[in-house]
Design an enzyme around this catalytic site. Structure first.
Site, PDB file in Angstrom:
ATOM      1  NE  ARG A  81      -8.203 -19.740  21.831  1.00 35.99           N
ATOM      2  CZ  ARG A  81      -7.171 -19.109  21.289  1.00 35.99           C
ATOM      3  NH1 ARG A  81      -7.188 -18.829  19.994  1.00 35.99           N
ATOM      4  NH2 ARG A  81      -6.136 -18.759  22.020  1.00 35.99           N
ATOM      5  N   GLY A 113       0.805  -1.215   0.000  1.00 35.54           N
ATOM      6  CA  GLY A 113       0.000   0.000   0.000  1.00 35.54           C
ATOM      7  C   GLY A 113       0.834   1.257   0.000  1.00 35.54           C
ATOM      8  CG  HIS A 162     -15.277 -31.409 -21.716  1.00 36.92           C
ATOM      9  ND1 HIS A 162     -15.774 -31.797 -20.491  1.00 36.92           N
ATOM     10  CD2 HIS A 162     -15.000 -32.549 -22.404  1.00 36.92           C
ATOM     11  CE1 HIS A 162     -15.814 -33.122 -20.441  1.00 36.92           C
ATOM     12  NE2 HIS A 162     -15.347 -33.599 -21.586  1.00 36.92           N
ATOM     13  CB  THR A 195      -1.240  -8.137  -1.155  1.00 37.02           C
ATOM     14  OG1 THR A 195      -0.491  -8.677  -0.067  1.00 37.02           O
ATOM     15  CG2 THR A 195      -0.320  -7.315  -2.042  1.00 37.02           C
ATOM     16  CB  THR A 255       3.585  -8.472   5.449  1.00 32.98           C
ATOM     17  OG1 THR A 255       3.838  -7.746   6.652  1.00 32.98           O
ATOM     18  CG2 THR A 255       3.138  -9.883   5.801  1.00 32.98           C
TER      19      THR A 255
END
EC number: 1.8.1.7
Length: 565
Positions: free
Chosen positions: A291, A98, A529, A404, A134
């Site tokens: 959890r 960003g 296909h 992102t 990141t």
């Protein structure tokens, strides 16, 4: 004070675009029907309007260039003084997706821009980061490279049914993988630096801190700016339990010195599933502790069930409804994970994939009045402006949609808003996403549960089939596909898939959902296909129907099963 620029326009005064500008900016507007300008003094949301005086700027690469002079016409807008010299029009803290996008777009629109970033490292810390952020350095890119590496073991197994024989069992060298991965990251961060240089964005290495609404300190050096952008992303979060110092996070998992033999992964989100698939494919014993009863909270329920079943068939062991309580190190160096249901021993590694937190610590934001949520996320309006008019934020640090491509969209929109007199809101409708689990997931639009809540009358089409490739391999691999359709308008509300190539397939269907195509449009499309993707245009009868007054949640007797299976 600089004079207000005159915008000559042929747009009607009733134009929505012009009305927006009039509400947000102090503009002298000349319309064809008016013989004199009328000055509109307006609220603060957008920070500046700009005169077109040329300026020569000297950047870090020692090249001179001419740009437009951007001067704030009203100090009440964002506090910048129109007749004061500022080092930059935009100063960005954080050179991730960003931040880089916003900075280079800003210079393309004639603004001066700088971005600061910490020194390169594959593992983030308070003193290390790297240009690319990141995604490039410790997220999407290195993770996908490890996904590719891990899939070869499945390919070797698949190939036996197609006649391939191996005199020796293929082996994997972790050291080679990590070395090659890190070399690629170095190459990519170099590319990002080059992109910034070519865009005339000044790159400053160091840790940035906001001193006041128009001043940034980078390791003791002071820079003034008309606008500040915070784009520092997030960091992995590990809960505070006894023995947490023995745990690794996703950063460390991408750069381990040796491959795990037996790993516990705590978490049920996309990061946990992706790493579970990676280490399983690299022949590690994998245990996932969650959890809840199911993985991937927030995803479509059918997809959650399907991916959990498929990953279990590949040998991953899921421990559901278990909360971590402690990590215990044994005398032989192995680890035990104590949970709410008991203790599992013998792990070489314990990884936590329990979410990420916005990386807003020690940025000085509290001192200048930037409002933040309890988790540290910066609160912004629909144009990415914070509570301080001259400070903006995009990407994961705002905790909106942490992807992102979304950060890229937000950065580009911000640059247009600030420097092109084109107020632009990021468009969060129909954002496609993928989970690079094994099998992978692709999804766009509403889940079945969301569609029923929002529309009431919904038709659901599903297909669960054995792909052609699995017919010879003999493996239990299957594919799940799902369409969610508004029964009243026939509009396709959601597309979901779990199976090989799902992320590649969903990108195209993301266009279809964003364009508002109907089930009739899908039905009228000729399939390719043989592919799995053709199922999306050949599902004719709904599996189940839901109506506001009554629920027909039973399987339709005409529900389609994939042909040829």
């Amino acid at each position: 004070m600089a004079s207000t620029p005159k915008l000559t326009s042929t747009i009607s005064s009733s134009s929505p675009s012009l009305q927006f500008l009039c509400k947000k900016l102090p503009i002298a507007i000349h319309l064809p029907s008016s013989s004199s300008s009328s000055f509109l003094s307006l609220p603060k949301t957008l920070t500046s309007l700009y005169s077109l005086r040329p300026r020569i700027a000297l950047l870090s690469n020692h090249r001179y260039y001419h740009s437009r002079r951007f001067s704030v016409c009203a100090s009440t807008d964002n506090g910048a003084e129109s007749d004061r010299h500022y080092d930059f029009d935009l100063f960005t803290i954080g050179a991730g997706s960003g931040g880089v996008r916003a900075s280079r777009f800003a210079t393309s629109f004639g603004a001066s821009a700088a971005v600061c970033e910490l020194p390169f490292s594959t593992i983030s810390s308070d003193t290390a980061g790297g240009v690319g952020g990141t995604c490039v350095l410790r997220g999407c890119v290195p993770k996908k490279l490890l996904v590719y590496a891990s899939k070869y073991s499945h390919e070797f197994e698949d190939s036996h049914g197609f006649g391939w024989k191996y005199e020796t069992e293929p082996s994997h060298d972790w050291t080679t993988l990590i070395a090659n991965k890190n070399a690629e990251l170095q190459r990519l961060t170099g590319i990002y630096k080059n992109i910034l240089s070519k865009a005339n964005v000044k790159l400053i290495e160091g840790r940035g801190k906001v001193i006041d609404p128009h001043t940034v300190d980078v390791d003791g050096k002071i820079y003034t700016t008309r606008n500040i952008l915070i784009a520092v992303g997030g960091r992995p979060f590990i809960p505070d339990i006894p023995g947490k110092e023995f745990a690794i996070d996703s950063d460390a998992a991408l750069d381990l010195p040796s491959k795990p033999k037996k790993i516990a992964i705590v978490g049920g989100g996309y990061i946990a599933l992706e790493f579970a698939g990676i280490f399983n494919g690299l022949n590690c014993e994998v245990h996932v502790f969650i959890r809840q009863k199911k993985v991937l909270r927030g995803f479509d329920e059918d997809v959650r069930d399907f991916v959990g079943e498929q990953m279990s068939l590949r040998g991953i062991e899921f421990h559901t409804e278990e909360s971590p309580e402690a990590i215990i190190k044994a005398g032989d160096g192995s680890f035990s994970l104590k949970t709410s249901k008991g203790t599992v021993e013998g792990f070489s590694h314990v990884m936590f994939a329990t979410g990420r937190k916005p990386n807003t610590k020690n940025l000085g934001l509290e001192n200048v009045g930037v409002k933040m949520a309890k988790n540290g996320a910066i609160e912004v309006d629909e144009y990415s402006q914070t509570s301080v008019p001259s400070i903006w934020a995009v990407g994961d640090v705002t905790d909106r949609i942490n992807l992102t491509p979304v950060a890229l969209m937000e950065g580009g929109a911000l640059a247009k808003t600030l420097f092109q007199n084109e107020p632009t809101k990021p468009d969060y409708r129909a954002v496609p996403c993928a989970v690079f689990s094994q099998p992978p997931i692709g999804t766009v639009g509403l889940t079945e549960e969301q569609a029923i809540e929002q529309y009431g009358d919904v038709d659901v089409y599903t297909s669960n089939f054995r792909p052609l490739k699995a017919t010879l391999s003999g493996l239990p691999d299957r594919v799940f596909m799902k369409l969610i359709v508004c029964a009243n308008t026939n509009k396709v509300l959601g597309v979901h898939m779990c199976g090989e190539d799902s992320p590649e397939i969903i990108q195209g269907f993301g266009v279809a959902v964003k364009a508002g195509l109907t089930k009739a449009d899908f039905d009228a499309t000729v399939g390719v296909h043989p592919t799995a993707a053709e199922e999306f245009v050949t599902m004719r009868a709904p599996t189940r129907k839901f109506r506001k007054d009554s629920s027909e949640g039973k399987a339709s007797p005409e529900a389609k099963t994939a042909a040829g299976v």
